[in-house]
Scaffold this motif. Sequence first.
Motif, mmCIF file in Angstrom:
data_model
loop_
_atom_site.group_PDB
_atom_site.id
_atom_site.type_symbol
_atom_site.label_atom_id
_atom_site.label_comp_id
_atom_site.label_asym_id
_atom_site.label_seq_id
_atom_site.Cartn_x
_atom_site.Cartn_y
_atom_site.Cartn_z
ATOM 1 N N ASP A 32 -21.076 42.605 63.359
ATOM 2 C CA ASP A 32 -19.604 42.649 63.714
ATOM 3 C C ASP A 32 -19.024 41.162 62.666
ATOM 4 N N LEU A 33 -18.175 40.925 61.895
ATOM 5 C CA LEU A 33 -17.921 39.330 61.333
ATOM 6 C C LEU A 33 -16.750 38.810 62.393
ATOM 7 N N PRO A 34 -16.729 38.267 62.698
ATOM 8 C CA PRO A 34 -15.469 37.170 62.880
ATOM 9 C C PRO A 34 -14.369 37.346 62.495
ATOM 10 N N CYS A 35 -13.574 37.424 60.731
ATOM 11 C CA CYS A 35 -12.924 37.316 60.356
ATOM 12 C C CYS A 35 -13.544 37.388 58.394
ATOM 13 N N LEU A 36 -12.592 38.151 57.768
ATOM 14 C CA LEU A 36 -12.970 38.381 56.451
ATOM 15 C C LEU A 36 -12.694 36.250 56.012
ATOM 16 N N SER A 37 -12.291 35.692 56.304
ATOM 17 C CA SER A 37 -11.733 34.858 55.770
ATOM 18 C C SER A 37 -13.487 34.148 55.894
ATOM 19 N N ALA A 38 -14.332 33.846 57.200
ATOM 20 C CA ALA A 38 -15.282 33.216 57.907
ATOM 21 C C ALA A 38 -16.697 33.851 56.972
ATOM 22 N N ARG A 39 -16.347 35.113 55.878
ATOM 23 C CA ARG A 39 -17.458 35.478 55.456
ATOM 24 C C ARG A 39 -18.511 34.972 54.524
ATOM 25 N N PRO A 40 -17.882 33.970 53.691
ATOM 26 C CA PRO A 40 -18.851 33.663 52.631
ATOM 27 C C PRO A 40 -19.370 31.907 53.070
#
Length: 872
Positions: free
Chosen positions: A650-658
């Motif tokens: 589970d990822l909070p949002c794509l922008s947080a991935r980096p």
Amino acid sequence: MSESYVLDGGEPLAEALGKARAIARQADASASVGAAASLVEQVDAAYGHVLELVHADDAGLWAVLAAEHVGAVRAIGALTTAAVRCDRYLPEVRVLRHRLPLLIERAQVRSESGAHASAASDAAEIRKALDNDPDAGLDLADQARLRRVEGLAAAARGDGVTADRFLIEARGAFQSLGDSAAVAVIDRDLRLIRARGGSDQASAAILAEDAQAEAMSAPRALAHALALKNQHRYEEALQVVVALLAADHLDDALRLPVLEELVGLLVALRRGKALKALSAELPQTLVTQTLVTQTLVRAGGSVEGTEPPAVRFIRVLLNCFQLLDAGQAERARTELNAVRASAVSDRDRAHWHVASGEVSIAVFKRRKAESDLDEAVWDLGAACEYAVADQLLEVRIRALRLLGEAFELRKEPDQASDRWARAHALEEDLVARQVSDEVRATLLEDIPTEHDERVRVAAELAVAGPGDAAAVTGVASAIVAMESARGAAILGRIAPDAESSLRRLPPAGDGAAAWEWLRGIADATARDEAIWIMHARPDRVHHGIVGRGLVHHVDVPADRGELEKLVKALRRECNEYRLAQAAGRAQVSRLIERLGAAIGIEAVLGLVPRRVKRLVVIAGGVLSEIPLAALPIKAGSQSVPIVSRFAVSDLPCLSARPLLRQRSVGNRGGRALLVNAFEATPEDFERELRRVPYRRVRILGHGQSDAKDASQTWLQFAGKKSDRDGRIHPGRFQQAELRACGTLMLGACESGMAQRVGRDERTGFVRAGLHAGAASVVAARWIAEVSVTTAVLDRFEHYLRFLPRDVALQRAQLDVRAGRVAPAAAVPEPEHPAWWACWTLYGDSGHQVRAPILRASACRPALLFRRLFRTP
């Protein structure tokens, strides 16, 4: 009237008339919503017998009794029967002074049926006849009745000054006659007109008067519903209208205005399913009402077959939306233009401009002419101005939402956001005025947010793209809109210092920029990995799949409120007491299966190629609470949980991935801290984290989550004085020194659950851990059994030494499911997903420990690859 008739008591006619009047009084006393069909038949038959006994030469008496017949059935709410009798009797009366009583009755029937234009025509005919024959006068009571009809007709055409003057004249006449009941009717007419004009005081007066009434006629009940609606008490108004429609004796002539109110209330209360069920009935109802109204018109000598303007206006508006659904926007435009002159009131003008604006938007989507959007903005702005009255609030909300869409399509996102935010604020105010918590909660879930609207517009453009290039950029825009909704909700809660630098999304409506941005995301994914982003609107769930050479968008019909109910039901079942019972576990299986079907799991995962073994899921709101790892998918002829095919994180949002990936790379290693929260105090825990930079932190303890009260969400540590002293709440936990932590394991019950922020995101220990600096968090969605918790986390730590985090958790869950590791305590049916599917990996899914360097001399790389990454 100027003529009077006296009947001898012993005559058969006098006896029959006395009996008819007694039956009419009995029917009038027992009728509330309207007289039952049997009572109407009795009154009608009794007066029919009276008229049969009148001598053929006594035309004046026959006409007076015919008018009394019509008045008797009209008084008990049988307007259709009264209209039919007028249609039959008037052609038989030739003398003007004999026709006047019937003409006045017909005018009253038309007025009470809502055919005010036809009633006004009757009144004009009577006035003309009186001018031509001064001897054919009206008594004071009939003059007052005629003035009331004229006053109500003036109100219907928007002439409030004339309406007030005529009704006050009628009231004075009735008062001089000592007719208090008629005076009360006029007073109610005046209050109703003022209530329709938006007067809160008039609405309150209607409701106060009705509170003292034992029963209400159908017109009175309809006015009661209008007063409730004016106060935005939609739920109570709906109950009144539904009761009216459920009454077997509701007259057909009143069914259309009741249905109009019902449609408006269902729209206001977001009852989409009820509206769809009603749509099949509406056309037939309109036909019935048209026939009834045409009967009234024919009796007045108008052209036979002419459709009354009010009925035509409603029919065209309803048909307009059906044409839009069928993609026939130009035809809808033609029909709308044909009835524009029929929109005489502010309400009608508001509805017309809303429909016209919606048509212009639909035309733009087909031919992409900017002039269509300009026309839509003008029409919808006009609708907002006409709908300024408080009782037209739901029309104004609809106009604001469409205006937001028009601005979004004109690539003016700030203007669009402003209109959507205004609509949202108005709707939340309406929700607060409803009665039950259940209705309020449902309405809140059904109110589209700014992000819901942006996703909808982008998704519709993706579908409407005339060519492949347009469709691809439309898909990219839809996925960017979904990411915008997620980032806006959560990014500031996990990386407040870096939010502005991370949220560099392409501007709304720029499909080419969205595609370039999405290509960069896809290129950064591993070959065996795909990103699955989801967004739930009130009536649909949107899915985006992104990976190398892989971009898809699909949306499926889904009721967000029903999803909420399913998730809540699942949480209720997932407790130690219910999971110890076979019935409880069976119910959990059914709920999980229903959740998978509700979000269209097969349609989505069918787009994912077999090479993909890892899914990074981005979901918010109710979707974030669905145990995706347990959802069933087809594997040949069998159903298996998703975790059998995919490692899920589970990822909070794509922008947080980096950001999270950078943290993960910097925090790799095996130095671990095992915290026994039953023995360590919060101060001990915080002090140790500051002393040593641990790469892995595992907390064993007990936790509690309360979705309604953030103060009741905590992790229990040892307390110095009492257990309560040892509780850590999310606000304190996010201050812990976890910037060196790559993997945080919260081995506590419900540690993955949390408090709702607004209506989109939960913030709790997972979000607090990420905010404190951790790259990833493993936590439970619901109450986790202690021995299963130990088995899952032990196996997870074992696999974490050489596998990515998501694959490590997948293996640990599959080990428990397959019985390769047994919980220390006896657990019934340990393979059931209720025991292991609660565990979720949040954040970065990569390695905790650096992957081993493969040497050619040590072994063949392909064999080692299969050993480390083999598919379970």
